[in-house]
Design an enzyme around this catalytic site. Structure first.
Site, PDB file in Angstrom:
ATOM      1  N   GLU A 343      37.311  21.453  38.981  1.00 54.07           N
ATOM      2  CA  GLU A 343      37.448  21.634  40.435  1.00 54.07           C
ATOM      3  C   GLU A 343      36.180  22.173  41.111  1.00 54.07           C
ATOM      4  O   GLU A 343      36.265  23.045  41.973  1.00 54.07           O
ATOM      5  CB  GLU A 343      38.613  22.585  40.731  1.00 54.07           C
ATOM      6  CG  GLU A 343      39.938  22.040  40.278  1.00 54.07           C
ATOM      7  CD  GLU A 343      41.074  23.039  40.464  1.00 54.07           C
ATOM      8  OE1 GLU A 343      42.126  22.620  40.967  1.00 54.07           O
ATOM      9  OE2 GLU A 343      40.914  24.211  40.110  1.00 54.07           O
TER      10      GLU A 343
HETATM   11  C1  NGO Z   1      44.408  24.004  37.675  1.00 49.72           C
HETATM   12  C2  NGO Z   1      43.228  24.796  38.130  1.00 49.72           C
HETATM   13  C3  NGO Z   1      43.409  26.296  37.917  1.00 49.72           C
HETATM   14  C4  NGO Z   1      44.785  26.748  38.365  1.00 49.72           C
HETATM   15  C5  NGO Z   1      45.846  25.926  37.660  1.00 49.72           C
HETATM   16  C6  NGO Z   1      47.235  26.319  38.102  1.00 49.72           C
HETATM   17  C7  NGO Z   1      42.752  23.760  36.192  1.00 49.72           C
HETATM   18  C8  NGO Z   1      42.045  23.282  34.997  1.00 49.72           C
HETATM   19  N1  NGO Z   1      42.192  24.288  37.255  1.00 49.72           N
HETATM   20  O1  NGO Z   1      44.080  23.756  36.295  1.00 49.72           O
HETATM   21  O2  NGO Z   1      42.416  26.983  38.602  1.00 49.72           O
HETATM   22  O3  NGO Z   1      44.965  28.104  38.049  1.00 49.72           O
HETATM   23  O4  NGO Z   1      45.675  24.551  37.880  1.00 49.72           O
HETATM   24  O5  NGO Z   1      48.240  25.556  37.520  1.00 49.72           O
END
Ligand code: NGO
Length: 531
Positions: A343
């Site tokens: 992200e």
């Molecule tokens: C995503 C995000 C995290 C969140 C999570 C919550 C990934 C790899 N990045 O997973 O920052 O905490 O969802 O479910």
């Protein structure tokens, strides 16, 4: 008070073949909970051959005999004794000797079925005793966890139970499908203490999980001491950090080493993660110089993602990253160092590539193998880099390309294996962005048939991540992990051919008496016939 018997006294008595004066077996045995078969184990063993004539009764004279000359085997024996003593009240001396005249649980290194490999074991139960054979202490440990589940559930009690301790007879030959079977705990959104982490390790080790991934840094908090950047923890992990400003704290290096050692004693390897180049607000709000404009952003305690980015063109960024990787590698004996990479929406594609390509060699420079969320496969890294899939779909071109090239993949699809997803709309804790995940959903997928072009050969293993935006206590952790964690553990260990929801849900239901005795706060899913 239970009686204590010193090892030397017991060794002397055993050598002389003299009778021991030990607590007598209970006269009137209470019924055990349910009838256990040799295959009533999670993860289900590869092969079990029951023999109804050869059940073993663990008794007051039973000794634990370990491979002579192996300190590691003796340690596994001592752990087994410590597990079995409270509920049985038996002394269960651990004797590193070649033979005894007494009924025994023998932990033998070598002489196994050829298939058991580095983590498997063979377990034989006869009227005279139990023999666990393995090539490694890790295999012996796995065998002892099976034995634990083959004993009546009351074995998990912390005080003496007056029952008959019968182990069903026969042979088990067992070894894992995948080399990497992990759980992940997020310490950044809410910090979790050493005691909470080690309590979780205890639970994981019962299900043959062999890696624990610690998500140590994120926008809301920095949770690992780094000496060359001391304010990361005092400020970035200090008061007011965490989601809603609750849940501050960090692991000192001594704490981290204690967690590593505790896990290692249970044959679990710690995988530390420093998430970058996004998810870095805790560091950037602490050190203004880590921002391109030199201005520290405000600390963040909300749950938003994707807004932070390290400054890709600044050499200081790489000094920072190298310091962190070096210091973390120094205290991490395990092979992996996870660099996050998810992200990074505030980093351009070009900058992302520049960053990942500069950071991956730093991981190798300090002797570690890099892993990262699947986004890092966008840059086509070398084949020793491991990708962790967290998507919800069944296609991912970057991942399929990586698999074709030879990169290994850890499967943790968010809509199947994320333990922080709610079970259903009524679950108080957790999130729901990926899916509601009931137990059957968590169990109902095959890691080697999840993403097109990423088949069995490309899969290093599976992981069950537990993000902690909504989780504060160990009770919260347990509620989300149980009973889904054992489902993911079975997918990681047991053969694809053994996959069977009807069998699993019954075996899962039979775990409940154990969890009650261990005071595990589990979700009593209506899909499972709980005992
Ligand atoms: C995503 C995000 C995290 C969140 C999570 C919550 C990934 C790899 N990045 O997973 O920052 O905490 O969802 O479910």
């Amino acid at each position: 008070m239970r009686r204590r018997h010193t090892l030397t006294r017991l060794l002397a008595i055993a050598a002389l073949g003299l009778p021991l004066t030990l607590p007598a077996a209970p006269a009137a045995a209470a019924p055990t909970v349910g009838t256990r078969q040799l295959s009533d184990v999670i993860p289900v063993p590869v092969e079990s051959h029951p023999d109804a004539q050869s059940a073993f009764r663990l008794g007051p004279l039973t000794v634990i005999r370990t491979a002579p000359g192996s300190l590691a085997a003796w340690q596994v024996g001592r752990q087994l004794a410590a597990t079995l003593r409270p509920a049985t009240g038996y002394p269960l001396p651990v004797l590193p000797v070649r033979s005894t005249p007494l009924p025994e649980i023998a932990l033998v290194l070598g002489a196994t079925d050829a298939r058991v490999g580095q983590e498997g074991y063979q377990l034989d139960v006869t009227r005279r005793g139990v023999t666990i054979r393995a090539n490694t202490p890790a295999g012996l440990f796995a065998g002892t966890q099976t034995l634990r589940q083959l004993l009546p559930a009351q074995i998990e009690a912390s005080n003496r139970q007056r029952i008959t301790w019968t182990v069903p007879g026969g042979r088990i030959v067992d070894y894992p499908r995948f080399a990497y079977r992990a759980a992940m705990l997020d310490l950044a959104r809410h910090f979790h203490t050493v005691d909470e982490i080690t309590a979780y390790v205890d639970l994981l080790s019962q299900y043959k999980i062999n890696y624990l991934h610690l998500h140590l840094t994120d926008d809301q908090g920095w949770r690992i001491q780094i000496d060359s950047w001391p304010r990361l923890t005092t400020v970035g992990g200090g008061p007011g950090t965490g989601v809603d400003g609750v849940g501050p704290g960090f692991l000192t290096k001594a704490d981290y080493k204690a967690v590593v050692a505790y896990a290692a004693a249970r044959h679990i390897t710690i995988v530390p993660e420093i998430d970058m180049p996004g998810h870095t607000n805790a560091a950037q709000s602490t050190y203004a110089e880590l921002n391109c404009d030199g201005v520290a952003p405000a600390p963040r305690t909300d749950m938003a993602v994707g807004y932070s980015s390290l400054c890709i063109d600044d050499e200081l960024t790489y000094r920072f990253v190298e310091d962190v990787i070096r210091e973390l590698a120094e205290i991490t004996p395990g092979p992996f160092l996870h660099i996050g990479g998810d992200e990074a929406h505030a980093t351009t594609d070009e900058d992302y590539r520049t960053f990942v390509e500069r950071v991956l060699p730093l991981v190798s420079k300090y002797g570690k193998r890099a892993s990262g969320w699947n986004e890092i496969m966008r840059v086509d890294p070398s084949t020793d880099v491991v990708a962790q899939f967290w998507g919800t779909g069944t296609t991912n071109a970057d991942l399929a390309r990586a698999a074709a090239r030879g990169n290994k993949v850890i499967m943790s699809p968010a809509n199947k294996s994320y333990l922080d997803m709610k079970y259903d709309p009524s679950t108080r804790l957790g999130l729901q962005w990926a899916a509601y995940i009931e137990v059957r959903d968590a169990y109902g997928w095959d890691p080697a048939h999840r993403v097109a072009g990423v088949g069995e050969d490309a899969i290093l293993g599976v992981e069950a991540p537990l993000w902690s935006e909504t989780l504060r206590s160990l009770d919260d952790i347990e509620y989300m992990a149980f009973p889904r964690l054992p489902a993911i553990a079975e997918l990681g260990w047991s053969t694809a051919a053994s996959h069977d929801w009807e069998s699993f849900r019954v075996r899962l239901g039979a775990q409940a008496p154990r969890w009650r005795l261990q005071e595990v706060n589990f979700y009593p899913s209506p899909q499972v016939p709980w005992i």
